[in-house]
Write a protein that holds these residues in place. Sequence first.
Motif, PDB file in Angstrom:
ATOM      1  N   ALA A 279      -5.749 -13.075  19.829  1.00 35.61           N
ATOM      2  CA  ALA A 279      -6.284 -11.718  19.948  1.00 35.61           C
ATOM      3  C   ALA A 279      -5.235 -10.764  19.389  1.00 35.61           C
ATOM      4  CB  ALA A 279      -6.597 -11.378  21.400  1.00 35.61           C
ATOM      5  N   PHE A 280      -5.575 -10.083  18.297  1.00 34.86           N
ATOM      6  CA  PHE A 280      -4.654  -9.147  17.655  1.00 34.86           C
ATOM      7  C   PHE A 280      -5.181  -7.725  17.816  1.00 34.86           C
ATOM      8  CE2 PHE A 280      -4.200 -13.098  15.152  1.00 34.86           C
ATOM      9  CZ  PHE A 280      -2.830 -13.305  15.292  1.00 34.86           C
ATOM     10  N   LEU A 281      -4.295  -6.829  18.207  1.00 33.81           N
ATOM     11  CA  LEU A 281      -4.610  -5.408  18.296  1.00 33.81           C
ATOM     12  C   LEU A 281      -3.629  -4.629  17.433  1.00 33.81           C
ATOM     13  CD1 LEU A 281      -5.100  -4.820  22.147  1.00 33.81           C
ATOM     14  CD2 LEU A 281      -6.909  -5.016  20.420  1.00 33.81           C
ATOM     15  N   VAL A 282      -4.130  -3.711  16.626  1.00 32.60           N
ATOM     16  CA  VAL A 282      -3.252  -2.828  15.853  1.00 32.60           C
ATOM     17  C   VAL A 282      -3.756  -1.400  15.993  1.00 32.60           C
ATOM     18  CG1 VAL A 282      -2.611  -4.602  14.178  1.00 32.60           C
ATOM     19  CG2 VAL A 282      -4.565  -3.104  13.695  1.00 32.60           C
ATOM     20  N   GLU A 283      -2.830  -0.451  15.912  1.00 37.18           N
ATOM     21  CA  GLU A 283      -3.217   0.952  15.842  1.00 37.18           C
ATOM     22  C   GLU A 283      -3.814   1.221  14.459  1.00 37.18           C
ATOM     23  OE1 GLU A 283      -3.067   3.285  18.177  1.00 37.18           O
ATOM     24  OE2 GLU A 283      -2.082   2.047  19.715  1.00 37.18           O
ATOM     25  N   GLU A 284      -4.748   2.149  14.386  1.00 30.08           N
ATOM     26  CA  GLU A 284      -5.376   2.474  13.095  1.00 30.08           C
ATOM     27  C   GLU A 284      -4.331   2.906  12.064  1.00 30.08           C
ATOM     28  OE1 GLU A 284      -8.873   5.333  11.172  1.00 30.08           O
ATOM     29  OE2 GLU A 284      -8.468   5.390  13.341  1.00 30.08           O
ATOM     30  N   SER A 285      -3.264   3.554  12.515  1.00 25.92           N
ATOM     31  CA  SER A 285      -2.211   4.003  11.594  1.00 25.92           C
ATOM     32  C   SER A 285      -1.547   2.846  10.868  1.00 25.92           C
ATOM     33  CB  SER A 285      -1.152   4.804  12.356  1.00 25.92           C
ATOM     34  OG  SER A 285      -0.590   4.033  13.408  1.00 25.92           O
ATOM     35  N   VAL A 286      -1.563   1.652  11.473  1.00 24.44           N
ATOM     36  CA  VAL A 286      -0.980   0.469  10.834  1.00 24.44           C
ATOM     37  C   VAL A 286      -1.702   0.162   9.522  1.00 24.44           C
ATOM     38  CG1 VAL A 286      -0.734  -2.053  11.060  1.00 24.44           C
ATOM     39  CG2 VAL A 286      -0.085  -0.548  12.964  1.00 24.44           C
ATOM     40  N   LEU A 287      -2.986   0.457   9.468  1.00 20.44           N
ATOM     41  CA  LEU A 287      -3.784   0.166   8.274  1.00 20.44           C
ATOM     42  C   LEU A 287      -3.427   1.068   7.104  1.00 20.44           C
ATOM     43  CD1 LEU A 287      -7.289  -0.162   9.980  1.00 20.44           C
ATOM     44  CD2 LEU A 287      -5.577  -1.956   9.624  1.00 20.44           C
ATOM     45  N   ARG A 288      -2.636   2.113   7.369  1.00 21.08           N
ATOM     46  CA  ARG A 288      -2.322   3.094   6.333  1.00 21.08           C
ATOM     47  C   ARG A 288      -0.828   3.409   6.288  1.00 21.08           C
ATOM     48  NH1 ARG A 288      -7.372   5.858   5.255  1.00 21.08           N
ATOM     49  NH2 ARG A 288      -8.979   5.206   6.728  1.00 21.08           N
ATOM     50  N   ASN A 289       0.005   2.430   6.662  1.00 25.17           N
ATOM     51  CA  ASN A 289       1.442   2.720   6.772  1.00 25.17           C
ATOM     52  C   ASN A 289       2.200   2.619   5.453  1.00 25.17           C
ATOM     53  OD1 ASN A 289       1.738  -0.030   6.345  1.00 25.17           O
ATOM     54  ND2 ASN A 289       2.295  -0.498   8.462  1.00 25.17           N
ATOM     55  N   GLY A 290       1.558   2.154   4.386  1.00 20.49           N
ATOM     56  CA  GLY A 290       2.180   2.155   3.068  1.00 20.49           C
ATOM     57  C   GLY A 290       3.144   1.022   2.795  1.00 20.49           C
ATOM     58  N   LEU A 291       3.370   0.118   3.750  1.00 20.06           N
ATOM     59  CA  LEU A 291       4.296  -0.988   3.518  1.00 20.06           C
ATOM     60  C   LEU A 291       3.812  -1.865   2.366  1.00 20.06           C
ATOM     61  CD1 LEU A 291       5.289  -2.183   7.115  1.00 20.06           C
ATOM     62  CD2 LEU A 291       6.843  -1.408   5.328  1.00 20.06           C
ATOM     63  N   GLY A 292       4.705  -2.154   1.446  1.00 24.67           N
ATOM     64  CA  GLY A 292       4.366  -3.006   0.320  1.00 24.67           C
ATOM     65  C   GLY A 292       3.741  -2.278  -0.848  1.00 24.67           C
ATOM     66  N   GLY A 293       3.567  -0.954  -0.751  1.00 26.05           N
ATOM     67  CA  GLY A 293       2.958  -0.196  -1.834  1.00 26.05           C
ATOM     68  C   GLY A 293       1.454  -0.407  -1.885  1.00 26.05           C
TER      69      GLY A 293
END
Length: 278
Positions: free
Chosen positions: A168-182
């Motif tokens: 079971a994985f939970l992430v904040e929505e901001s993680v989807l847009r954090n820019g890591l990796g370009g």
Amino acid sequence: MAVSPSSSAQQARQALANRLAELCRDSGLSGRDLARLCGWHPSKSSRIMNARTPPSADDIRAWCRACGAEGQTDELIASLRTVEGMWIGWRRMERTGLKQAQEARLPPFERTRRFRAYSSWFVPGLIQTYGYTEAVLRAVRRRRVEVDAVAVRTERQRVLYEGDRRFAFLVEESVLRNGLGGPDGQEEQLSHLLTVGSLPSISLGVVPTRTDRSRMPVEGFWIFDTAQVNVELVAGYLTLTQPSEVAAYADTFTELAEMAVHGAKARALVTSAMQALG
């Protein structure tokens, strides 16, 4: 409420100090007597008993010998190793190398059957792409990343496909847009989330960004069955095994999971983040 390293690791250090102080009292020695028998400065025993100075394994051997309690030496040294392993700073990891640090974390992944992971910073390691892992480790280390460390971190993803495990994985929505990796790395990672999120053994939840949430984001953590919690903090890496501490993180995970969206709604947020990359 989640547990901080200062409360958990310090409690463990204090518990060890209390046991050493009890040995001293039971033997009829004062702190000065014990220091003299061990050949130490008079203040050293006091600093150890008050948890101001951590003992070494040799200190514990000398302590038990002076107290006539050699039979407790191995158990106390084992407690010392547990305390030392609870809190590992990133600088300490740097000295030994990230590859070794990643390898040391493999056993819990191999023996666990139920995984729960929450992240407010980045995609959890088991569902990262190779390129995203490089970006994460580079952000942690702030200089050249060891290729072997990335490979070790990626290799443990095999547990996703082996045995009867649930995730079971939970992430904040901001993680989807954090820019890591370009942009390219982000697109690859988000696409991978859609793929792994469709596996029957995996539940993917996204905690939407909104102003009326009942719990604010917390530090990222992993729960391994009901035995252990691993916490990644700015200053280092914390391992918790006390049942009350594990239960505190389990309760936090449940609260966050209730705030998250899953299934089609989670996929829609991931897809929206991909589309925003242009």
